[in-house]
Scaffold this active site. Structure first.
Site, PDB file in Angstrom:
ATOM      1  N   LYS A 101      47.544  14.964  38.494  1.00 33.01           N
ATOM      2  CA  LYS A 101      46.890  16.270  38.324  1.00 33.01           C
ATOM      3  C   LYS A 101      46.729  16.965  39.677  1.00 33.01           C
ATOM      4  O   LYS A 101      47.049  18.138  39.849  1.00 33.01           O
ATOM      5  CB  LYS A 101      45.512  16.102  37.675  1.00 33.01           C
ATOM      6  CG  LYS A 101      44.616  17.335  37.783  1.00 33.01           C
ATOM      7  CD  LYS A 101      43.238  17.089  37.231  1.00 33.01           C
ATOM      8  CE  LYS A 101      42.287  16.403  38.132  1.00 33.01           C
ATOM      9  NZ  LYS A 101      41.628  17.250  39.135  1.00 33.01           N
ATOM     10  N   ASN A 102      46.261  16.220  40.678  1.00 35.49           N
ATOM     11  CA  ASN A 102      45.945  16.838  41.975  1.00 35.49           C
ATOM     12  C   ASN A 102      47.170  17.113  42.830  1.00 35.49           C
ATOM     13  O   ASN A 102      47.052  17.594  43.949  1.00 35.49           O
ATOM     14  CB  ASN A 102      44.932  15.963  42.718  1.00 35.49           C
ATOM     15  CG  ASN A 102      43.575  16.048  42.046  1.00 35.49           C
ATOM     16  OD1 ASN A 102      43.350  16.900  41.188  1.00 35.49           O
ATOM     17  ND2 ASN A 102      42.681  15.157  42.414  1.00 35.49           N
ATOM     18  N   CYS A 116      29.509  22.072  41.750  1.00 32.69           N
ATOM     19  CA  CYS A 116      29.758  21.296  40.535  1.00 32.69           C
ATOM     20  C   CYS A 116      28.883  20.063  40.552  1.00 32.69           C
ATOM     21  O   CYS A 116      28.172  19.827  41.536  1.00 32.69           O
ATOM     22  CB  CYS A 116      31.243  20.978  40.379  1.00 32.69           C
ATOM     23  SG  CYS A 116      31.789  19.520  41.249  1.00 32.69           S
ATOM     24  N   ARG A 146      30.173  21.812  47.246  1.00 36.40           N
ATOM     25  CA  ARG A 146      31.625  22.048  47.412  1.00 36.40           C
ATOM     26  C   ARG A 146      31.958  23.464  47.880  1.00 36.40           C
ATOM     27  O   ARG A 146      32.688  24.197  47.193  1.00 36.40           O
ATOM     28  CB  ARG A 146      32.374  21.696  46.140  1.00 36.40           C
ATOM     29  CG  ARG A 146      32.105  20.262  45.679  1.00 36.40           C
ATOM     30  CD  ARG A 146      32.923  19.862  44.495  1.00 36.40           C
ATOM     31  NE  ARG A 146      34.334  19.716  44.820  1.00 36.40           N
ATOM     32  CZ  ARG A 146      35.266  19.368  43.921  1.00 36.40           C
ATOM     33  NH1 ARG A 146      34.911  19.163  42.677  1.00 36.40           N
ATOM     34  NH2 ARG A 146      36.522  19.226  44.260  1.00 36.40           N
ATOM     35  N   ASP A 179      37.509   9.412  44.373  1.00 34.65           N
ATOM     36  CA  ASP A 179      37.785   9.570  42.942  1.00 34.65           C
ATOM     37  C   ASP A 179      37.914   8.233  42.218  1.00 34.65           C
ATOM     38  O   ASP A 179      38.114   8.207  41.008  1.00 34.65           O
ATOM     39  CB  ASP A 179      39.067  10.393  42.741  1.00 34.65           C
ATOM     40  CG  ASP A 179      38.891  11.840  43.197  1.00 34.65           C
ATOM     41  OD1 ASP A 179      39.902  12.538  43.329  1.00 34.65           O
ATOM     42  OD2 ASP A 179      37.743  12.243  43.437  1.00 34.65           O
ATOM     43  N   ARG A 184      40.123  16.726  31.151  1.00 33.49           N
ATOM     44  CA  ARG A 184      40.594  17.587  32.233  1.00 33.49           C
ATOM     45  C   ARG A 184      41.622  16.896  33.105  1.00 33.49           C
ATOM     46  O   ARG A 184      42.449  17.533  33.752  1.00 33.49           O
ATOM     47  CB  ARG A 184      39.419  18.009  33.127  1.00 33.49           C
ATOM     48  CG  ARG A 184      38.411  18.909  32.469  1.00 33.49           C
ATOM     49  CD  ARG A 184      37.449  19.411  33.498  1.00 33.49           C
ATOM     50  NE  ARG A 184      38.187  19.906  34.661  1.00 33.49           N
ATOM     51  CZ  ARG A 184      37.605  20.156  35.826  1.00 33.49           C
ATOM     52  NH1 ARG A 184      36.315  19.928  35.980  1.00 33.49           N
ATOM     53  NH2 ARG A 184      38.316  20.599  36.846  1.00 33.49           N
TER      54      ARG A 184
HETATM   55  C1  EPZ Z   1      40.113  17.389  46.231  1.00 29.33           C
HETATM   56  O1  EPZ Z   1      39.003  18.285  46.096  1.00 29.33           O
HETATM   57  C2  EPZ Z   1      40.362  16.814  44.847  1.00 29.33           C
HETATM   58  N1  EPZ Z   1      40.657  17.892  43.921  1.00 29.33           N
HETATM   59  C3  EPZ Z   1      39.113  16.061  44.379  1.00 29.33           C
HETATM   60  O2  EPZ Z   1      39.402  15.430  43.130  1.00 29.33           O
HETATM   61  C4  EPZ Z   1      38.799  14.958  45.381  1.00 29.33           C
HETATM   62  O3  EPZ Z   1      37.592  14.337  45.023  1.00 29.33           O
HETATM   63  C5  EPZ Z   1      38.641  15.576  46.787  1.00 29.33           C
HETATM   64  O4  EPZ Z   1      39.815  16.322  47.141  1.00 29.33           O
HETATM   65  C6  EPZ Z   1      38.437  14.504  47.855  1.00 29.33           C
HETATM   66  O5  EPZ Z   1      39.465  13.600  47.855  1.00 29.33           O
HETATM   67  C7  EPZ Z   1      41.926  18.409  43.899  1.00 29.33           C
HETATM   68  O6  EPZ Z   1      42.814  18.013  44.628  1.00 29.33           O
HETATM   69  C8  EPZ Z   1      42.177  19.504  42.917  1.00 29.33           C
HETATM   70  P1  EPZ Z   1      37.701  18.515  49.818  1.00 29.33           P
HETATM   71  P2  EPZ Z   1      38.631  19.312  47.268  1.00 29.33           P
HETATM   72  O7  EPZ Z   1      37.861  19.953  50.182  1.00 29.33           O
HETATM   73  O8  EPZ Z   1      39.857  19.721  47.992  1.00 29.33           O
HETATM   74  C9  EPZ Z   1      33.586  19.617  52.000  1.00 29.33           C
HETATM   75  C10 EPZ Z   1      39.126  14.887  40.838  1.00 29.33           C
HETATM   76  O9  EPZ Z   1      38.313  14.105  40.328  1.00 29.33           O
HETATM   77  N2  EPZ Z   1      34.177  20.962  52.209  1.00 29.33           N
HETATM   78  O10 EPZ Z   1      38.637  17.546  50.428  1.00 29.33           O
HETATM   79  O11 EPZ Z   1      37.770  20.352  46.672  1.00 29.33           O
HETATM   80  C11 EPZ Z   1      33.355  19.299  50.515  1.00 29.33           C
HETATM   81  O12 EPZ Z   1      32.150  19.834  50.050  1.00 29.33           O
HETATM   82  C12 EPZ Z   1      38.649  15.833  41.967  1.00 29.33           C
HETATM   83  O13 EPZ Z   1      40.319  14.950  40.530  1.00 29.33           O
HETATM   84  C13 EPZ Z   1      33.442  21.926  52.906  1.00 29.33           C
HETATM   85  O14 EPZ Z   1      32.319  21.675  53.348  1.00 29.33           O
HETATM   86  O15 EPZ Z   1      37.749  18.377  48.229  1.00 29.33           O
HETATM   87  C14 EPZ Z   1      33.399  17.780  50.504  1.00 29.33           C
HETATM   88  O16 EPZ Z   1      32.156  17.277  50.868  1.00 29.33           O
HETATM   89  C15 EPZ Z   1      37.172  15.797  42.139  1.00 29.33           C
HETATM   90  N3  EPZ Z   1      34.004  23.154  53.071  1.00 29.33           N
HETATM   91  C16 EPZ Z   1      34.442  17.478  51.582  1.00 29.33           C
HETATM   92  O17 EPZ Z   1      34.527  18.630  52.422  1.00 29.33           O
HETATM   93  C17 EPZ Z   1      35.253  23.479  52.600  1.00 29.33           C
HETATM   94  O18 EPZ Z   1      35.726  24.607  52.781  1.00 29.33           O
HETATM   95  C18 EPZ Z   1      35.839  17.140  51.052  1.00 29.33           C
HETATM   96  O19 EPZ Z   1      36.188  18.103  50.105  1.00 29.33           O
HETATM   97  C19 EPZ Z   1      35.981  22.483  51.906  1.00 29.33           C
HETATM   98  C20 EPZ Z   1      35.419  21.225  51.720  1.00 29.33           C
END
Ligand code: EPZ
Length: 426
Positions: free
Chosen positions: A22-23, A119, A124, A310, A402
């Site tokens: 999915k990702n 969420c 996030r 995850d 999802r």
């Molecule tokens: C991706 O989310 C995945 N989703 C998530 O999978 C996964 O948990 C996550 O990466 C971490 O591996 C997809 O690929 C669609 P991040 P993403 O930006 O990109 C902070 C699932 O279950 N952050 O790497 O949204 C954030 O809050 C989902 O399939 C900021 O502060 O995660 C988090 O604490 C859930 N500012 C950390 O960084 C930003 O602009 C990592 O988030 C962006 C992120």
């Protein structure tokens, strides 16, 4: 709302086939917006988030067609894009809609994307995506819950970007924006996830000039135009990890096909440390069996190649059955233990303190009704239900739909007593 009914206590045996990731499919679909030509994606999982992304692209006037048999192929063509907008109605159901921002900016120089709210697992924010785009010459304002983005020039400009924090979709968004930018973009502290590497492979096939995938520094030399291509999405490593735990926690014997063992290094090592025999049968097949003795093992979630966040809920379910204590530390998201209170209701011995959870085992779990709060928490509850005595009902399984293709049928295929119960509309 559908729910799952699970009768626990059955050892799972047999073979399960893994679907596409999915990702990886989500950014791949967004990347199709970067060209006017046709992009064909193979091995796209039949999960609800991909249908939402298809609706979003269609809303922007891209033509999206799907072939269902044998596996789902997506054909995407965006000769023109008349609506550079991701509306709240779609974004609220899927945060990954933010992945259209980079391609729209690169292709059209303007976009209006609903801000994805928080969420269940955390606030996030997307501030790092926006800061990086600003460095590339984008003017950004937010009003009425929307990001209004406009490029000061026709093409974005290459920039030297250092992410304060590693972000997966942030890296993917800027990769796509930089692919058509003027000059070179250097992305430091970028994500190294296999899904990012898969996106680089797709973009290269479209004509992009990128180096450094799998490392923390990506270099992108922008080109004027990208063309159509065909790409097969990588297997889903989180679905693979979920079935590894299903085989181990039920004391069964599962062969997991169509997976990529090399993407699960940290998960496999941790499970082996806990006593679970896992064998790499060949480049696309893993075999997992029940442990002689499952022992508690501390685990800390990390960015790739560390232990994936995850997989945290699924690992917690396993730890409830292990001899001794497992201290779990969640470093990525600030609120990712909602499944713990539901497992405690099933009889698990877990204490949560902020980002740390202490699991003591083994605990005899007993079936009851539990609530799914998010995609991976639901997977953790399914695994707990597979070992609990009696029946477990999991509510709100729309979360699991999802991101898991046919999880009920796949589990039934290896002997699980699980069924989907369609709640009568009230
Ligand atoms: C991706 O989310 C995945 N989703 C998530 O999978 C996964 O948990 C996550 O990466 C971490 O591996 C997809 O690929 C669609 P991040 P993403 O930006 O990109 C902070 C699932 O279950 N952050 O790497 O949204 C954030 O809050 C989902 O399939 C900021 O502060 O995660 C988090 O604490 C859930 N500012 C950390 O960084 C930003 O602009 C990592 O988030 C962006 C992120």
């Amino acid at each position: 709302m559908d729910k799952f009914r699970i009768k626990g206590g059955k050892a799972l045996r047999g073979t399960v086939e893994i679907s596409g990731a999915k990702n990886s499919a989500l950014p791949a679909m967004a990347a199709a917006l970067l060209t006017a030509e046709k992009v064909t994606l193979h091995n796209v999982p039949k999960v609800r988030d991909l249908i939402t992304m298809a609706k979003l692209l269609a809303f922007m006037d891209a033509k999206v067609s799907v072939t269902e048999v044998p596996a789902s192929d997506y054909l995407i063509e965006a000769p023109t894009l008349n609506h550079a907008e991701a509306p709240y109605e779609l974004v609220k159901t899927m945060r990954a809609s933010i992945l259209t921002l980079g391609p729209l900016m690169a292709r059209l120089g303007m976009a209006r994307v609903s801000l994805p709210g928080g969420c269940a697992i955390g606030a996030r924010p997307v501030d790092l995506h926006l800061k990086a785009l600003e460095q590339m010459g984008v003017e950004i304002s937010t009003s009425h819950g929307y990001i209004e983005a406009r490029a000061s020039k026709r093409r974005l400009k290459g920039a030297h970007i250092v992410f304060e924090k590693i972000t997966v979709t942030g890296t993917e968004n800027i990769l796509m924006a930089a692919a058509l930018a003027e000059g070179e973009t250097v992305l430091e502290n970028s994500a190294r996830e296999p899904e990012v590497t898969d996106l680089v492979a797709l973009l290269r096939k479209m004509g992009a000039k990128i180096e450094g995938e799998g490392t923390s520094t990506l270099r992108i030399r922008g080109v004027k135009k990208l063309h159509g291509t065909e790409h097969t999405v990588i297997p889903d490593r989180i679905e693979t990890g979920t079935f590894l735990v299903a085989g181990a926690i039920t004391g069964g014997d599962l062969t997991i096909k169509n997976c990529a063992p090399e993407h699960l290094g940290a998960v496999i090592a941790k499970m082996q440390q806990a006593g679970v025999p896992i064998e790499t049968v060949n480049k696309t097949t893993l075999r997992v069996r029940g442990a002689q003795k499952l022992v508690g093992s501390d685990m800390t979630t990390e960015e790739y190649p560390g232990f994936a966040t995850d997989m945290q809920a699924q690992y917690m379910a396993l730890a409830t059955q292990a001899e001794g204590t497992s201290v779990i530390t969640e470093t990525i998201f600030e609120n990712r233990y909602l499944h713990a209170s539901e497992m405690i209701r099933m009889g698990a011995n877990i204490s949560v303190d902020g980002r740390r959870a202490v699991v003591r085992g083994p605990a005899q779990l007993s079936g009851t009704t539990v609530q799914a709060s998010d995609l991976r928490a639901s997977a953790g509850l399914v695994l707990a239900g597979l070992v609990a005595s009696g029946e477990t009902f999991i509510d709100r399984v729309y979360h699991i739909d999802r991101g898991y293709e046919g999880i009920v049928e796949k589990l039934q295929g290896v002997g699980a007593h699980i069924e989907r119960v369609h709640a009568l509309a009230s």
